[in-house]
Design a protein around this motif. Structure first.
Motif, PDB file in Angstrom:
ATOM      1  N   THR A 233     -92.038 -24.605 -48.257  1.00 15.84           N
ATOM      2  CA  THR A 233     -92.952 -25.511 -47.557  1.00 15.84           C
ATOM      3  C   THR A 233     -93.108 -25.131 -46.094  1.00 15.84           C
ATOM      4  N   MET A 234     -92.028 -24.664 -45.474  1.00 17.79           N
ATOM      5  CA  MET A 234     -91.989 -24.442 -44.032  1.00 17.79           C
ATOM      6  C   MET A 234     -92.448 -23.023 -43.683  1.00 17.79           C
ATOM      7  N   LEU A 235     -93.501 -22.933 -42.894  1.00 15.74           N
ATOM      8  CA  LEU A 235     -94.066 -21.640 -42.515  1.00 15.74           C
ATOM      9  C   LEU A 235     -93.983 -21.498 -40.991  1.00 15.74           C
ATOM     10  N   GLY A 236     -92.943 -20.814 -40.532  1.00 21.27           N
ATOM     11  CA  GLY A 236     -92.755 -20.623 -39.101  1.00 21.27           C
ATOM     12  C   GLY A 236     -93.732 -19.622 -38.522  1.00 21.27           C
ATOM     13  N   CYS A 237     -93.808 -19.595 -37.189  1.00 20.76           N
ATOM     14  CA  CYS A 237     -94.733 -18.681 -36.517  1.00 20.76           C
ATOM     15  C   CYS A 237     -94.275 -17.233 -36.626  1.00 20.76           C
ATOM     16  N   GLY A 238     -92.978 -17.033 -36.840  1.00 18.13           N
ATOM     17  CA  GLY A 238     -92.435 -15.696 -37.003  1.00 18.13           C
ATOM     18  C   GLY A 238     -92.083 -14.987 -35.718  1.00 18.13           C
ATOM     19  N   ALA A 239     -92.447 -15.557 -34.566  1.00 14.70           N
ATOM     20  CA  ALA A 239     -92.251 -14.857 -33.297  1.00 14.70           C
ATOM     21  C   ALA A 239     -91.296 -15.565 -32.347  1.00 14.70           C
ATOM     22  N   CYS A 240     -91.077 -16.848 -32.522  1.00 14.87           N
ATOM     23  CA  CYS A 240     -90.266 -17.598 -31.567  1.00 14.87           C
ATOM     24  C   CYS A 240     -88.776 -17.339 -31.791  1.00 14.87           C
ATOM     25  N   ARG A 241     -87.960 -17.839 -30.887  1.00 21.71           N
ATOM     26  CA  ARG A 241     -86.513 -17.637 -30.979  1.00 21.71           C
ATOM     27  C   ARG A 241     -85.936 -18.208 -32.273  1.00 21.71           C
ATOM     28  N   ARG A 242     -86.406 -19.395 -32.677  1.00 24.66           N
ATOM     29  CA  ARG A 242     -85.889 -20.009 -33.891  1.00 24.66           C
ATOM     30  C   ARG A 242     -86.225 -19.164 -35.114  1.00 24.66           C
ATOM     31  N   CYS A 243     -87.455 -18.693 -35.197  1.00 25.05           N
ATOM     32  CA  CYS A 243     -87.848 -17.857 -36.330  1.00 25.05           C
ATOM     33  C   CYS A 243     -87.050 -16.553 -36.350  1.00 25.05           C
ATOM     34  N   ARG A 244     -86.873 -15.948 -35.188  1.00 25.43           N
ATOM     35  CA  ARG A 244     -86.134 -14.685 -35.135  1.00 25.43           C
ATOM     36  C   ARG A 244     -84.678 -14.870 -35.543  1.00 25.43           C
ATOM     37  N   ARG A 245     -84.152 -16.082 -35.389  1.00 26.27           N
ATOM     38  CA  ARG A 245     -82.765 -16.365 -35.777  1.00 26.27           C
ATOM     39  C   ARG A 245     -82.675 -16.867 -37.221  1.00 26.27           C
ATOM     40  N   GLY A 246     -83.796 -16.798 -37.966  1.00 30.53           N
ATOM     41  CA  GLY A 246     -83.793 -17.216 -39.361  1.00 30.53           C
ATOM     42  C   GLY A 246     -83.962 -18.695 -39.583  1.00 30.53           C
ATOM     43  N   HIS A 247     -84.437 -19.403 -38.563  1.00 31.57           N
ATOM     44  CA  HIS A 247     -84.583 -20.858 -38.644  1.00 31.57           C
ATOM     45  C   HIS A 247     -86.056 -21.250 -38.592  1.00 31.57           C
ATOM     46  N   GLN A 248     -86.879 -20.575 -39.395  1.00 36.89           N
ATOM     47  CA  GLN A 248     -88.316 -20.848 -39.358  1.00 36.89           C
ATOM     48  C   GLN A 248     -88.630 -22.277 -39.769  1.00 36.89           C
ATOM     49  N   HIS A 249     -87.716 -22.915 -40.510  1.00 35.79           N
ATOM     50  CA  HIS A 249     -87.985 -24.274 -40.988  1.00 35.79           C
ATOM     51  C   HIS A 249     -87.925 -25.306 -39.864  1.00 35.79           C
ATOM     52  N   VAL A 250     -87.443 -24.928 -38.686  1.00 32.68           N
ATOM     53  CA  VAL A 250     -87.494 -25.831 -37.535  1.00 32.68           C
ATOM     54  C   VAL A 250     -88.308 -25.220 -36.391  1.00 32.68           C
ATOM     55  N   CYS A 251     -89.148 -24.246 -36.696  1.00 33.53           N
ATOM     56  CA  CYS A 251     -90.048 -23.670 -35.697  1.00 33.53           C
ATOM     57  C   CYS A 251     -90.952 -24.773 -35.133  1.00 33.53           C
ATOM     58  N   GLU A 252     -91.057 -24.820 -33.825  1.00 37.54           N
ATOM     59  CA  GLU A 252     -91.874 -25.869 -33.199  1.00 37.54           C
ATOM     60  C   GLU A 252     -93.348 -25.733 -33.563  1.00 37.54           C
ATOM     61  N   LYS A 253     -93.794 -24.505 -33.838  1.00 37.52           N
ATOM     62  CA  LYS A 253     -95.201 -24.261 -34.151  1.00 37.52           C
ATOM     63  C   LYS A 253     -95.446 -24.133 -35.656  1.00 37.52           C
ATOM     64  N   ARG A 254     -94.489 -24.522 -36.458  1.00 34.60           N
ATOM     65  CA  ARG A 254     -94.593 -24.292 -37.894  1.00 34.60           C
ATOM     66  C   ARG A 254     -95.747 -25.050 -38.534  1.00 34.60           C
ATOM     67  N   GLN A 255     -96.262 -24.475 -39.600  1.00 30.65           N
ATOM     68  CA  GLN A 255     -97.088 -25.199 -40.546  1.00 30.65           C
ATOM     69  C   GLN A 255     -96.179 -25.656 -41.690  1.00 30.65           C
ATOM     70  N   GLU A 256     -96.592 -26.734 -42.360  1.00 33.57           N
ATOM     71  CA  GLU A 256     -95.889 -27.185 -43.554  1.00 33.57           C
ATOM     72  C   GLU A 256     -96.933 -27.387 -44.644  1.00 33.57           C
ATOM     73  N   VAL A 257     -96.769 -26.694 -45.744  1.00 28.61           N
ATOM     74  CA  VAL A 257     -97.761 -26.714 -46.813  1.00 28.61           C
ATOM     75  C   VAL A 257     -98.005 -28.142 -47.284  1.00 28.61           C
ATOM     76  N   GLY A 258     -99.267 -28.567 -47.211  1.00 26.12           N
ATOM     77  CA  GLY A 258     -99.633 -29.903 -47.655  1.00 26.12           C
ATOM     78  C   GLY A 258     -99.173 -31.018 -46.753  1.00 26.12           C
ATOM     79  N   ILE A 259     -98.675 -30.670 -45.550  1.00 29.77           N
ATOM     80  CA  ILE A 259     -98.088 -31.686 -44.673  1.00 29.77           C
ATOM     81  C   ILE A 259     -98.550 -31.534 -43.231  1.00 29.77           C
ATOM     82  N   ARG A 260     -98.433 -30.345 -42.669  1.00 24.27           N
ATOM     83  CA  ARG A 260     -98.561 -30.195 -41.227  1.00 24.27           C
ATOM     84  C   ARG A 260     -99.321 -28.923 -40.878  1.00 24.27           C
ATOM     85  N   GLY A 261    -100.160 -29.033 -39.848  1.00 20.68           N
ATOM     86  CA  GLY A 261    -100.829 -27.852 -39.320  1.00 20.68           C
ATOM     87  C   GLY A 261    -102.023 -27.381 -40.117  1.00 20.68           C
TER      88      GLY A 261
END
Length: 338
Positions: free
Chosen positions: A90-118
């Motif tokens: 469900t969680m689609l991180g931006c792939g470029a931020c610090r959280r995404c680079r550390r493997g935490h795309q599910h809490v990316c501030e710019k994330r999309q969420e399928v059927g939910i967000r963004g």
């Protein structure tokens, strides 16, 4: 193609919309099964916080617990993906931020969420598009019904692991809904002694039918040392109760969300030397959930009460039980049904 579109709180339609086209790095998936969950209900009622925080807006295309088959791929995607049976994160991180680079795309501030967000359309449609990087392949032993239970299962697996049960540890799960029952199944598979606390007679009877004999109400929970307590409810008072019930030096896991702020006394947390963990997403647990379903160590099929078509989604979101539904808490949708 046909899609369920939520146009305002309580207002919806099944519409003919343009079929999706895969952008570079994406896949088009033929949807075979979708789970309806509490988040979808919050969008239906208008209570979902993201609506008021600017993360999404009506009209919405819901559906984030899904399974299907890849129908087409976009530029830059290995053609071997075509035809694969998959479910998606469900969680689609931006792939470029610090959280995404550390493997935490599910809490990316710019994330999309399928059927939910963004503005990322969900799976309550005949097809959807998602990044190939979010897909997880399903083995033959995990059919579409099980595949659509992987996303909630990932949340439950993470919660069960955060409880860190050792064989024989006594655990208590608050709330026997879909997530709570999945948590209980994963705890049982880990060798823990599992207790559950429910509210209605029907839900508690169903829980016992799944083989969980230690089922209580809030007023009948026995005075026992619980090594871990998992709050999988949406009741505002239960996070504090979880902390009260857990054994000193134990673990409390919060995977449920109340509709208004719930509060705990951090003095109790410190004085009992308790470890508390919050779980937002199933993302880090999806592959292991698929393996658990595939090897049969966890079987969530009894949780599915009914499977309906897109035309029945609105009434389900409004709280109606499908005709002939079983006792389980989960309703699935097959967009191919008329």
């Amino acid at each position: 193609m046909r899609a369920f579109v939520l146009t305002a709180p309580g207002e919806y339609a099944v519409e003919e919309v343009p079929a999706p086209v895969a952008a570079p790095g994406e896949a088009v998936v033929d949807v075979e099964r979708v789970g309806v969950c509490g988040t979808d209900v919050e969008f239906f009622t208008g209570a979902m916080a993201y609506l008021h925080q600017g993360h999404c807006a009506y009209p919405l295309r819901l559906g984030h617990e899904w399974a299907g088959r890849v129908a087409a791929v976009g530029a830059g995607v290995d053609p071997v993906w075509a035809g694969r049976r998959v479910m998606g994160d469900t969680m689609l991180g931006c792939g470029a931020c610090r959280r995404c680079r550390r493997g935490h795309q599910h809490v990316c501030e710019k994330r999309q969420e399928v059927g939910i967000r963004g503005a990322r359309d969900g799976a309550l449609a005949e097809q959807l598009t998602v990044p190939v990087s979010s897909l997880h392949v399903l083995p033959d032993s995990v059919d579409a019904e099980l595949g659509a239970l992987v996303e909630p299962g990932g949340n439950a697996l993470r919660a069960a692991r955060a409880a860190a049960p050792r064989p024989g540890d006594r655990t208590l799960v608050l709330g026997p809904g879909t997530i709570g029952l999945l948590v209980a199944m994963f705890l049982r598979a880990a060798g823990a002694e599992v207790h559950l606390m429910g509210h209605t007679e029907d839900s508690m009877a169903f829980t016992r039918a799944l083989g969980f004999e230690q089922v209580w109400t809030e007023h009948s929970v026995p005075d026992l040392p619980f090594d871990a307590v998992v709050d999988a409810s949406n009741a505002v008072q239960l996070p504090a109760l979880a902390l009260e019930l857990v054994e000193p030096a134990g673990r409390v896991v919060y995977v449920g969300l109340a509709g208004e702020p719930s509060r705990i006394d951090t003095r109790t947390l410190a004085l009992k030397d308790v470890t508390a963990t919050g779980v937002l997403s199933g993302s880090p647990g999806l592959d292991d959930t698929i393996r658990a379903y595939a090897d049969g160590s966890v079987d969530p099929r009894p949780l599915v009460a009914a499977t309906v078509g897109l035309e029945q989604v609105g009434p389900v979101l409004a709280g109606e039980r499908p005709v002939g539904a079983g006792p389980g808490p989960k309703v699935h949708v097959d967009p191919r049904l008329n």
